[in-house]
Design an enzyme around this catalytic site. Structure first.
Site, mmCIF file in Angstrom:
data_model
loop_
_atom_site.group_PDB
_atom_site.id
_atom_site.type_symbol
_atom_site.label_atom_id
_atom_site.label_comp_id
_atom_site.label_asym_id
_atom_site.label_seq_id
_atom_site.Cartn_x
_atom_site.Cartn_y
_atom_site.Cartn_z
ATOM 1 N N ALA A 1 0.803 -1.214 0.000
ATOM 2 C CA ALA A 1 0.000 0.000 0.000
ATOM 3 C C ALA A 1 0.839 1.269 0.000
ATOM 4 C CB ALA A 1 -0.908 -0.001 1.236
ATOM 5 N N ASN B 1 1.890 -3.468 8.461
ATOM 6 C CA ASN B 1 3.005 -3.898 7.629
ATOM 7 C C ASN B 1 3.533 -2.752 6.777
ATOM 8 O OD1 ASN B 1 3.015 -6.684 8.425
ATOM 9 N ND2 ASN B 1 1.143 -6.944 7.256
ATOM 10 N N HIS C 1 -3.241 6.364 4.799
ATOM 11 C CA HIS C 1 -1.895 6.602 5.324
ATOM 12 C C HIS C 1 -1.374 7.928 4.770
ATOM 13 C CE1 HIS C 1 -2.060 2.391 6.443
ATOM 14 N NE2 HIS C 1 -2.211 2.055 5.179
#
Length: 272
Positions: A126, A194, A224
């Site tokens: 991601a 992660n 994020h």
């Protein structure tokens, strides 16, 4: 006609991501790669899944996967990471690790990788801009900070909730679950962060990478926001990922592994 040999790819773990990867590999969606084996916890469900594929592949124990593949993709619970990675490294082969946070809990895997002919690969997942962060690390990075926001359901079962007696059911406003280093966060959120550990490994390390984690009922996507200050560039990135069937992770994670496999067998490779 290309002279490149087809790569056998084994999938360790048949959760949402593992099944998605295995399905796409079995349908020959990555030129130069084929699904060669799988390993799942439940024999019955694993057999049912294999029966749904266009062609059968063997179901084998984790430690036998390297015998059936050139590359093993780890899509399993973090606790079993050594059972997957160690045999692959011992066989001198490559393993793509999705439980990146667990690598910090098992530092012996780094040492084994350094002393073997095998290799641990961490996909971009991601993390938009991972190539830029690794490039910045060739110079001097002054600071790295990431703020992660996920819907509360994405944190269900996270150890830090019990440790700090945090109740996220029925939240009506954002709740700060954690603020500190990426290393400590990986322990508290082994299935969630992660991406933060991957960022730290690409940049200035898990102890210097700073992180905030929010359970936010106002977001519907895993979000994020990253800021990297370096002598080469100031990087600011915001990523909103659509969750997969597993709300703890994003759909783009499986696609990132596909992209990595495609690069490994492609005649032209784009990106670091």
């Amino acid at each position: 006609m290309s002279s490149r040999e087809e790569l056998g790819v084994a999938v360790a773990g048949l959760g949402a991501i593992g099944k998605a990867l295995a399905n796409r590999l079995a349908r020959n969606e990555v030129a130069g790669c084929r699904l060669s084996a799988v390993s799942g916890r439940d024999p019955g469900r694993t057999a049912d899944f294999i029966a749904s594929l266009p062609r059968p592949v063997p179901a084998v124990p984790l430690h036998e996967l390297p015998r059936h593949a050139d590359i093993v993709v780890e899509c399993a619970p973090a606790a079993v990471l050594p059972q997957i990675v160690e045999p692959v490294l011992d066989a001198g082969k490559k393993v793509i690790v999705l439980s990146v946070g667990a690598l910090l809990e098992f530092p012996e895997l780094f040492r084994k990788a350094g002393s073997s002919d095998g290799q641990i690969l961490v996909p971009t997942g991601a993390l938009l801009g991972l190539d830029a962060v690794t490039a910045a690390a060739e110079g001097r990075i002054e600071s790295v900070k990431m703020v992660s926001r996920k819907p509360p359901i994405g944190f269900k079962g996270a150890p830090i909730l019990a440790e700090r007696n945090l109740d996220i059911d029925g939240l009506t406003e954002p709740l700060l679950l954690y603020s500190g280093s990426a290393r400590a966060a990986a322990r508290g959120f082994p299935a969630n962060l992660n991406v933060a550990v991957a960022l730290s490994l690409a940049g200035i390390g898990p102890d210097e990478t700073q992180l905030e984690v929010w359970a936010d009922p106002g977001v519907v996507r895993n979000t994020h926001t990253i800021e990297v200050v370096s002598d080469a560039a100031l990087l600011r990135m915001t990523i909103e990922n659509i969750p997969s069937e597993n709300p703890k992770t994003g759909r783009i994670t499986a696609q990132s592994v596909m992209a990595m496999l495609r690069k490994m067998s492609a005649p032209v490779r784009v990106g670091t």
